[in-house]
Design a protein around this motif. Structure first.
Motif, PDB file in Angstrom:
ATOM      1  N   UNK A 290      24.697 -36.526 -36.297  1.00  0.00           N
ATOM      2  CA  UNK A 290      23.316 -36.205 -36.632  1.00  0.00           C
ATOM      3  C   UNK A 290      22.731 -35.315 -35.539  1.00  0.00           C
ATOM      4  N   UNK A 291      22.109 -34.220 -35.906  1.00  0.00           N
ATOM      5  CA  UNK A 291      21.536 -33.284 -34.958  1.00  0.00           C
ATOM      6  C   UNK A 291      20.235 -33.784 -34.371  1.00  0.00           C
ATOM      7  N   UNK A 292      19.777 -33.100 -33.343  1.00  0.00           N
ATOM      8  CA  UNK A 292      18.510 -33.443 -32.722  1.00  0.00           C
ATOM      9  C   UNK A 292      17.378 -33.118 -33.693  1.00  0.00           C
ATOM     10  N   UNK A 293      16.469 -34.071 -33.939  1.00  0.00           N
ATOM     11  CA  UNK A 293      15.465 -33.893 -34.992  1.00  0.00           C
ATOM     12  C   UNK A 293      14.523 -32.715 -34.762  1.00  0.00           C
ATOM     13  N   UNK A 294      14.105 -32.476 -33.547  1.00  0.00           N
ATOM     14  CA  UNK A 294      13.163 -31.387 -33.310  1.00  0.00           C
ATOM     15  C   UNK A 294      13.831 -30.037 -33.537  1.00  0.00           C
ATOM     16  N   UNK A 295      15.053 -29.877 -33.086  1.00  0.00           N
ATOM     17  CA  UNK A 295      15.765 -28.607 -33.295  1.00  0.00           C
ATOM     18  C   UNK A 295      15.961 -28.321 -34.776  1.00  0.00           C
ATOM     19  N   UNK A 296      16.248 -29.364 -35.553  1.00  0.00           N
ATOM     20  CA  UNK A 296      16.426 -29.177 -36.998  1.00  0.00           C
ATOM     21  C   UNK A 296      15.105 -28.757 -37.644  1.00  0.00           C
ATOM     22  N   UNK A 297      14.008 -29.379 -37.232  1.00  0.00           N
ATOM     23  CA  UNK A 297      12.682 -29.036 -37.749  1.00  0.00           C
ATOM     24  C   UNK A 297      12.340 -27.601 -37.365  1.00  0.00           C
ATOM     25  N   UNK A 298      12.587 -27.233 -36.116  1.00  0.00           N
ATOM     26  CA  UNK A 298      12.300 -25.886 -35.633  1.00  0.00           C
ATOM     27  C   UNK A 298      13.115 -24.848 -36.413  1.00  0.00           C
ATOM     28  N   UNK A 299      14.375 -25.124 -36.673  1.00  0.00           N
ATOM     29  CA  UNK A 299      15.218 -24.195 -37.435  1.00  0.00           C
ATOM     30  C   UNK A 299      14.666 -24.001 -38.847  1.00  0.00           C
ATOM     31  N   UNK A 300      14.186 -25.089 -39.466  1.00  0.00           N
ATOM     32  CA  UNK A 300      13.619 -24.987 -40.811  1.00  0.00           C
ATOM     33  C   UNK A 300      12.344 -24.136 -40.804  1.00  0.00           C
ATOM     34  N   UNK A 301      11.505 -24.302 -39.784  1.00  0.00           N
ATOM     35  CA  UNK A 301      10.280 -23.507 -39.687  1.00  0.00           C
ATOM     36  C   UNK A 301      10.630 -22.036 -39.506  1.00  0.00           C
ATOM     37  N   UNK A 302      11.603 -21.747 -38.669  1.00  0.00           N
ATOM     38  CA  UNK A 302      11.985 -20.365 -38.433  1.00  0.00           C
ATOM     39  C   UNK A 302      12.509 -19.710 -39.708  1.00  0.00           C
ATOM     40  N   UNK A 303      13.274 -20.437 -40.500  1.00  0.00           N
ATOM     41  CA  UNK A 303      13.745 -19.895 -41.782  1.00  0.00           C
ATOM     42  C   UNK A 303      12.571 -19.618 -42.715  1.00  0.00           C
ATOM     43  N   UNK A 304      11.585 -20.521 -42.712  1.00  0.00           N
ATOM     44  CA  UNK A 304      10.412 -20.334 -43.569  1.00  0.00           C
ATOM     45  C   UNK A 304       9.643 -19.080 -43.158  1.00  0.00           C
ATOM     46  N   UNK A 305       9.544 -18.836 -41.868  1.00  0.00           N
ATOM     47  CA  UNK A 305       8.823 -17.652 -41.389  1.00  0.00           C
ATOM     48  C   UNK A 305       9.534 -16.359 -41.774  1.00  0.00           C
ATOM     49  N   UNK A 306      10.857 -16.407 -41.896  1.00  0.00           N
ATOM     50  CA  UNK A 306      11.630 -15.223 -42.276  1.00  0.00           C
ATOM     51  C   UNK A 306      11.583 -14.962 -43.778  1.00  0.00           C
TER      52      UNK A 306
ATOM     53  N   UNK B  79      -9.100 -24.654 -29.485  1.00  0.00           N
ATOM     54  CA  UNK B  79      -7.780 -25.246 -29.268  1.00  0.00           C
ATOM     55  C   UNK B  79      -7.357 -26.027 -30.502  1.00  0.00           C
ATOM     56  N   UNK B  80      -6.083 -25.973 -30.827  1.00  0.00           N
ATOM     57  CA  UNK B  80      -5.569 -26.709 -31.972  1.00  0.00           C
ATOM     58  C   UNK B  80      -5.542 -28.205 -31.722  1.00  0.00           C
ATOM     59  N   UNK B  81      -5.478 -28.970 -32.793  1.00  0.00           N
ATOM     60  CA  UNK B  81      -5.416 -30.422 -32.684  1.00  0.00           C
ATOM     61  C   UNK B  81      -4.099 -30.843 -32.052  1.00  0.00           C
ATOM     62  N   UNK B  82      -4.164 -31.875 -31.210  1.00  0.00           N
ATOM     63  CA  UNK B  82      -2.974 -32.414 -30.556  1.00  0.00           C
ATOM     64  C   UNK B  82      -2.853 -33.905 -30.862  1.00  0.00           C
ATOM     65  N   UNK B  83      -1.626 -34.406 -30.775  1.00  0.00           N
ATOM     66  CA  UNK B  83      -1.357 -35.824 -30.993  1.00  0.00           C
ATOM     67  C   UNK B  83      -0.094 -36.193 -30.234  1.00  0.00           C
ATOM     68  N   UNK B  84       0.124 -37.485 -30.061  1.00  0.00           N
ATOM     69  CA  UNK B  84       1.293 -37.993 -29.350  1.00  0.00           C
ATOM     70  C   UNK B  84       2.347 -38.453 -30.362  1.00  0.00           C
ATOM     71  N   UNK B  85       3.622 -38.238 -30.014  1.00  0.00           N
ATOM     72  CA  UNK B  85       4.727 -38.638 -30.878  1.00  0.00           C
ATOM     73  C   UNK B  85       5.815 -39.320 -30.051  1.00  0.00           C
ATOM     74  N   UNK B  86       6.730 -40.007 -30.751  1.00  0.00           N
ATOM     75  CA  UNK B  86       7.916 -40.504 -30.078  1.00  0.00           C
ATOM     76  C   UNK B  86       8.949 -39.376 -30.063  1.00  0.00           C
ATOM     77  N   UNK B  87      10.113 -39.611 -29.485  1.00  0.00           N
ATOM     78  CA  UNK B  87      11.080 -38.519 -29.333  1.00  0.00           C
ATOM     79  C   UNK B  87      11.660 -38.028 -30.656  1.00  0.00           C
ATOM     80  N   UNK B  88      11.466 -38.788 -31.731  1.00  0.00           N
ATOM     81  CA  UNK B  88      11.922 -38.353 -33.054  1.00  0.00           C
ATOM     82  C   UNK B  88      10.812 -37.694 -33.855  1.00  0.00           C
ATOM     83  N   UNK B  89       9.620 -37.523 -33.244  1.00  0.00           N
ATOM     84  CA  UNK B  89       8.527 -36.814 -33.887  1.00  0.00           C
ATOM     85  C   UNK B  89       7.577 -37.660 -34.706  1.00  0.00           C
TER      86      UNK B  89
END
Length: 82
Positions: free
Chosen positions: A1-17, A51-61
């Motif tokens: 299983x990959x790192x959750x944030x990297x997988x989310x980031x990759x999906x966002x980058x594909x959406x932007x393209x 400034x944009x809204x901020x919140x706290x998360x655990x390491x899995x988001x």
């Protein structure tokens, strides 16, 4: 299983393209640590002088209770992934 944030980031980058992304909606770009997990504080992008809204998360988001919807700089406790 990959790192959750990297997988989310990759999906966002594909959406932007994608040529289908033409809406003016905000896109949340996750803040990842060097191991690919979410950093303890996540924020939406700033809009002008606001400034944009901020919140706290655990390491899995997963948002931590009582930390969402804050503008500015919420105090997030270390989550062990930094």
């Amino acid at each position: 299983m990959g790192a959750p944030c990297r997988m989310h980031l990759a999906a966002v980058m594909l959406e932007l393209k994608a040529p289908l992304y033409l809406s003016g909606e905000d896109i949340f770009i996750p803040n990842c640590d060097t191991k690919g997990f979410y950093r303890k504080k996540q924020c939406r992008a700033s809009k002008g002088q606001r400034r944009g809204q901020c919140w706290c998360v655990d390491k899995k988001g997963h948002p931590l209770a009582g930390s969402g919807g804050l503008e500015g700089n919420p105090h997030c406790l270390p989550n062990g992934s930094d």
